[in-house]
Structure formats: structure tokens, C-alpha cells
Design a protein around this motif. Structure first.
Motif, mmCIF file in Angstrom:
data_model
loop_
_atom_site.group_PDB
_atom_site.id
_atom_site.type_symbol
_atom_site.label_atom_id
_atom_site.label_comp_id
_atom_site.label_asym_id
_atom_site.label_seq_id
_atom_site.Cartn_x
_atom_site.Cartn_y
_atom_site.Cartn_z
ATOM 1 N N UNK A 8 -7.645 -4.814 7.954
ATOM 2 C CA UNK A 8 -8.256 -6.044 8.459
ATOM 3 C C UNK A 8 -7.200 -6.745 9.297
ATOM 4 N N UNK A 9 -7.436 -6.879 10.602
ATOM 5 C CA UNK A 9 -6.464 -7.439 11.533
ATOM 6 C C UNK A 9 -7.066 -8.632 12.260
ATOM 7 N N UNK A 10 -6.215 -9.571 12.675
ATOM 8 C CA UNK A 10 -6.704 -10.738 13.400
ATOM 9 C C UNK A 10 -5.544 -11.590 13.881
ATOM 10 N N UNK A 11 -5.843 -12.487 14.803
ATOM 11 C CA UNK A 11 -4.952 -13.603 15.132
ATOM 12 C C UNK A 11 -4.970 -14.559 13.943
ATOM 13 N N UNK A 12 -3.863 -15.256 13.722
ATOM 14 C CA UNK A 12 -3.766 -16.179 12.600
ATOM 15 C C UNK A 12 -4.903 -17.208 12.647
#
Length: 638
Positions: A8-12
Motif C-alpha cells: 500500500x503506497x501513497x503520498x503522506x
């Protein structure tokens, strides 16, 4: 039953950890949703993570959907912890990239997507926060197409957008993107004879090949769209591969310390089956370690097992010398670094009652968990420096030392981590027992510039049999170590070093007596003379200091451009393109890494809080402004 290792990846602040919590709740792993704000989420287990409301370390949790077991890895979103993301990417089968429906595509989103595409990791996009005021659908889809990738496939529509009643209605969007990669599908589409089954099969095949990226909308808070995302995870992403009967091969992507201080290695198995009491080689030295215990993730919990087969992620005990990135068993092809290394450095200043030995031990343990926290100890000044990505990471290191080790430290001002590049070619030689050479060794070296990114290459112009191999090895190892400190104290990363002369004093001993060290060459002689020779060669070649430059992109109201440009100039930023579209201006260019943090701090005031900036490492450039930055080393005092 098949297995999927999912990241699961994302910008903060896009809602990545909240989505992880909702997924675990939806599949029955947890009975009650945790909250990032309340510090009660399942994957943010560090006290510092719970207090700051951000993910700092990757965490693994497992759940089952029908016949699919998912090992879910939650990763940090803040760019200061990109190294933690890098270590995870090499062990994933698929990814969910989270984007906020309000903030849209952000700096880290683009960095992550470029990397995922380069590595061809199958990726679903989940647009979170559709229940929030200001949420967008059509405009955000355009932004995804323009700023991330045109290969997106909307998986449905949204109603009541921006309210707590927002809902996601599934249905595959236009199939023109799918037809771009499938001529038969394109013909069928033109002739209007595409049925839902054929469209679905094309979607599955192309998603698993990372050719297209399905886009789901929803809310981690309300649960809207999450069931459809779970279906997508189960049906569209590929199963973990690997032959359980093949040779043992795995990769360590995380190392932590257990309650008793023992090392615990998080490992993805790519081939074979590892068992407790197995001896397995690991690392560059291929040291053998004994696996004393194995833990696997299953059904939301960690369970002790006797074996771990290919495809699974496990925690391994007993590998005392293991480091992050080590290959277990048969090494796999190395991918190198996916992201740029740290470009900043700071000196750790111990508090008045802080024991320096304890501090060094604690920093060493932190570096084991994060190899890009590169430690450098200056014997002359009795100072220890650490490499960093940014100011937030520095605050986290400070808090970790205080809370986990009871050590009070502060930091000096963050400075750029420069490199030195050779200007020309230089040679030097020291002969055994000549010219005041205090070492029983002859070493001649020639240094030459090498292409950027090529690293250090050590060559021989002498016969390998001219002296014992151990002496050649001592020279090469010392050359690589010495190049960590050039003429100005900075690393010399790209050059060719050729050994042009060699010689030694053979072993001397007398009858019935032992080895006479004063008359015989040892490895210590070669380790002692090599830095002297290399230093002379570097001085004759000359080096130039290069500072790191970051590439930036600023979007802001068009009427603030006049205030923005003078500040960029004062920060030594070089705009490469400036454009205005409607009421928005866009400035792209390069800025010294040391000034990026100041630009981030000043941007809201310059743009009424409406400016957005993204940045990434650009390249190193020769220092042309002000005095040449110098970094003190044990052999070169300032």
C-alpha cells in the motif's frame, strides 16, 4: 489457494494507513477500526508513529479473501522515509496506490508511480476521501491521465460526491485504453461486438502485465468502494510465484531487534523452502547462518512455523550478521537503487550526560535497520555524522534515540552531502625501502575519471602472481575505503584506479625461530601505504566538488509569479521553464538540495497557501558559488 504480497503506497496523508485499517476490518481480521489520529491502528505500532500520525517503518499484516491469502505491507508516505519504501518494492507482487480525491496527484504520488512503471509492478489506484468536501472525480481522472499515466481504466462512477453518502458504483469504463494493447479487442470494439466477459479477460491480463491501471473510488472512513477494491485485489493482481522445490533464494527487506536485542530478518522467499535448523548463506560474504525460528503471517496474526516456502514473507531468527538487502541462499539479479540516495548530512551532538559509546552503538543499530543512514565518524573532531533525506527524518532519529535508547542528542544544521569528481589523471608510487617509505610494500596507483554512475573500478597492470593475493586484496579494499574521503573530504564515487607497481619483502624467519615481522611484508604494510599513494595520485589528478541539485516543480496562482521568481533566484534556483495556464503558473527547474527545505517553508507565504511543490533528486553539479565546501576527515584537517 494462492498467495499475494501486496504493498500500500501513497503520498503522506492520502489515507494509506486508514485504508489498510478498513481492509482488515472488511475481511474480519479486526473487529474495530483503529484511527491514525487516535494512534490505534494495527500497522503503526511504534510509539513515535502513533504520536506523530505518520508511518515511519513498513509493517506486515495478513488476511484472507476467499481462496487468496494476502500479505499486506503498509509503507511510509513521507518522502523522508523513501528508503523504507525502496526496500519493500523488490518483494511485492502488486500494489494499491492511494490518491486523495481532494488533494489529487501529489509530489510523492508521481515519484512512486514512475518507479512502479519502471519496475513493471501491477498497480491498482484507489482514490480515497470521496466523502470529503472538495472531492473530485472527472477532474481527478484527467489529472491521473495527465500527471501519472494515460493507461488508466475507471472501474465505476461516484454519486453524492463530497458527502458522507458518497457511494461507488462499479462498472468498467471505456475500453479504448485496453484496445491500445490488444489488436483483436480493438477490431471487436470498432465493430461493436465486445462482450463483458472478453473485456474482463483483457482487463485481468493487462493489469497483471502492468500495462493498465484500474482506478477505484471510495472512502477508507465510510467503507465506500472498499468491497470493490478487495474484489480487484483478488481478481486482477497476480499470485506470488516461485518453486517451493527449487534452490533456496530470498531477500531481506527489513531488520528489527527483538525484546532480547536479537536480530529479526523480514524475508521474502522467491524459491525453495527454508526450514528451522537450516544453515543458509547470506550477504556479500556468503556467511552461513543457522535459522533458529520462523514466523509467518496468516489470518491477521504472526504464527510460528517449521518451514517457509517460496512466495511467502517470513520473520527469521538466528541470522546474527544479517543486513537489509542481503540475499539468502542463491542470490537474485540485483536491481540497484530505485530512488536517489540521501543528499543531506548532519552532525549528531550528544547531550551533556550522554555516553558517546552508547550513542555510537545506538546509531549503529539504527543504521542496521536503515542502511541509508550512513554513519561517518571523524576521529580528529570526535564527531559522528549521519546521512538524511530531510528534516522530518532528523526529528525522528532524535526522538528514537531518546525513547528507545534513553539518549539525549541534538543536531547541527543540515548540510548538503557533496561528492568529488576527478578533473584529470594522476599517478603516484611508493617503493619498498626507498625514499623514506615506512612500510615494507611497493604500491603504484593511477586514477582516472569514469562516467557518472559507473562506480569505482579497480584494475591491475601488474601480474596477479607477483605477490600474495592477500596483499592485492588489502590494496583494493583500502582504495575503496580511502575514496570515501577525497581531497576536500567528500566521497569520490566514479573513477578507475589501476595498480601500476607492486612489490613486497618475502617472509623472513630464522632456524628454530618464529616469523620476523620487522623484515617481512604484511597486509598492514599495504593498508598503510595505499592511502599515501592514492592521496598523491588524487592531488596530481585534481578533484572538483559537486553539490546535489534537486529538480522542482511549483504550481501556484499566476498573480504570485512575480513574488516567487526573486525568491527562487535568492535560493540559487535555476528555473528551466515557466508557463501560465489560465489563473495558474508553473515553474520547473533545479535548486541546490541544501535550499529546498527553505523553499518548502516559504512557499505558502508567497502563494497565499495555494502553492504546490514536488521535487526529486536531479544530479550533482560543480560548485560555482561561494567557497568550496570542505568536509573534515581524519587525514585532512581543515
Amino acid at each position: 489457494m494462492h498467495l499475494l504480497n501486496l504493498g500500500i503506497l501513497a503520498h503522506v496523508d492520502a489515507g494509506k494507513t486508514s485504508l489498510t485499517e478498513r481492509l482488515l476490518h472488511s475481511v474480519g481480521v479486526i473487529d474495530e477500526l483503529g484511527s491514525v489520529d487516535a494512534g490505534s491502528t494495527r500497522t503503526d505500532t511504534l510509539a513515535l508513529e502513533r504520536r506523530r500520525g505518520i508511518t515511519i517503518k513498513s509493517a506486515v499484516v495478513s488476511f484472507t479473501v476467499d481462496d487468496v491469502t494476502v500479505n499486506l505491507i503498509d509503507t511510509p508516505g513521507h518522502p523522508d522515509f523513501i528508503a523504507e519504501v525502496e526496500r519493500v518494492l523488490g518483494v511485492l507482487d502488486g500494489v494499491v496506490l492511494v490518491v486523495s480525491a481532494v488533494e489529487g496527484v501529489q509530489a510523492q504520488t508521481r515519484v512512486l508511480m514512475r518507479t512502479l512503471q519502471r519496475l513493471r509492478i501491477p498497480t491498482l489506484v484507489f482514490v480515497n476521501k470521496i466523502d470529503r468536501r472538495g472531492a473530485r472525480q472527472d477532474g481527478l481522472l484527467r489529472s491521473l491521465t495527465e500527471r501519472l499515466t494515460p493507461a488508466i481504466v475507471p472501474m465505476g462512477t461516484v454519486s453524492a460526491l463530497g458527502t458522507r453518502e458518497a457511494r461507488f458504483h462499479p462498472g468498467i469504463g471505456p475500453c479504448d485504453v485496453l484496445a491500445d494493447h490488444d489488436d483483436d479487442l480493438l477490431s471487436a470494439w470498432v465493430e461493436e461486438r465486445v462482450d463483458a466477459g472478453r473485456l474482463r479477460r483483457a482487463l485481468v491480463a493487462q493489469t497483471r502485465q502492468a500495462l493498465v491501471h484500474p482506478v477505484y473510488f471510495g472512502s477508507a472512513v465510510t467503507g465506500a468502494g472498499v468491497p470493490e477494491l478487495i474484489t480487484g485485489i483478488k481478481e486482477l493482481l497476480p499470485a506470488a510465484g516461485g518453486d517451493p522445490e527449487g534452490p533456496v533464494s530470498g531477500t531481506v527487506f527489513k531488520v528489527e531487534r527483538g525484546p532480547a536485542g536479537e536480530k529479526v530478518a523480514y524475508t521474502r522467499m522467491f524459491s525453495g523452502t527454508l526450514r528451522t535448523r537450516d544453515r543458509v548463506p547470506f550477504g556479500e560474504a556468503r556467511t552461513e547462518g543457522l535459522v533458529t525460528a520462523i514466523g509467518v503471517f496468516d489470518g491477521g496474526t504472526e504464527q510460528r512455523r517449521d518451514t517457509v516456502p517460496a512466495g511467502r514473507i517470513a520473520k527469521l531468527w538466528g541470522l546474527t550478521g544479517v543486513r537489509i538487502g542481503d540475499a539468502l541462499g542463491e542470490p537474485r539479479k540485483a536491481h540497484g537503487h530505485f530512488f536517489a540516495p540521501p543528499t543531506l548530512e548532519t552532525v549528531v551532538v550528544p547531550g551533556p550526560d550522554t555516553d558517546t559509546r552508547s550513542l555510537h552503538l545506538a546509531l549503529t543499530q539504527l543504521a542496521e535497520q536503515d542502511p541509508l543512514i550512513d554513519l561517518r565518524h571523524d576521529e580528529v573532531r570526535q564527531e559522528t555524522s549521519v546521512s538524511l533525506y530531510g528534516e522530518v527524518q532528523k526529528e525522528v532519529v532524535q526522538a528514537t534515540l531518546a525513547e528507545e535508547f534513553g539518549l539525549d542528542v541534538t543536531f547541527r544544521e543540515t548540510t548538503p552531502l557533496c561528492v568529488e569528481r576527478l578533473v584529470g589523471t594522476g599517478s603516484a608510487v611508493e617503493f619498498n625501502k626507498q625514499g623514506g617509505n615506512p612500510f615494507l610494500a611497493t604500491v603504484g596507483l593511477r586514477v582516472e575519471p569514469a562516467p557518472v554512475g559507473s562506480g569505482v573500478e579497480f584494475r591491475l597492470e601488474v601480474e596477479l602472481g607477483a605477490m600474495p593475493y592477500a596483499f592485492f586484496r588489502a590494496v583494493e579494499d583500502t582504495v575503496r575505503e580511502t575514496l570515501g574521503h577525497g581531497l576536500y573530504g567528500w566521497p569520490v564515487p566514479d573513477c578507475t584506479v589501476t595498480m601500476t607497481h607492486c612489490g613486497y619483502s618475502p617472509r623472513q624467519s630464522h632456524a628454530h625461530q618464529g616469523f620476523n615481522k620487522s623484515m617481512s611484508s604484511t597486509g598492514a604494510d599495504f593498508r598503510g601505504v595505499t592511502p599515501l599513494v592514492l592521496d598523491q595520485a588524487l592531488r596530481r589528478a585534481g578533484t572538483r566538488v559537486h553539490e546535489p541539485l534537486d529538480r522542482f516543480r511549483v504550481e501556484a496562482p499566476a498573480d504570485t509569479l512575480g513574488a516567487l521568481l526573486p525568491v527562487l533566484a535568492a535560493l540559487r534556483a535555476v528555473p528551466e521553464s515557466t508557463g501560465i495556464r489560465g489563473d495558474t503558473c508553473c515553474v520547473e527547474g533545479l535548486i541546490p538540495a541544501a535550499r529546498l527545505h527553505e523553499l518548502e517553508q516559504r512557499l505558502p507565504g508567497l502563494t497565499r497557501g495555494e502553492g504546490e511543490m514536488e521535487s526529486a533528486f536531479g544530479h550533482y553539479a560543480a560548485v560555482t558559488h561561494g567557497p568550496v565546501p570542505y568536509r573534515a576527515t581524519p587525514t585532512r584537517k581543515s
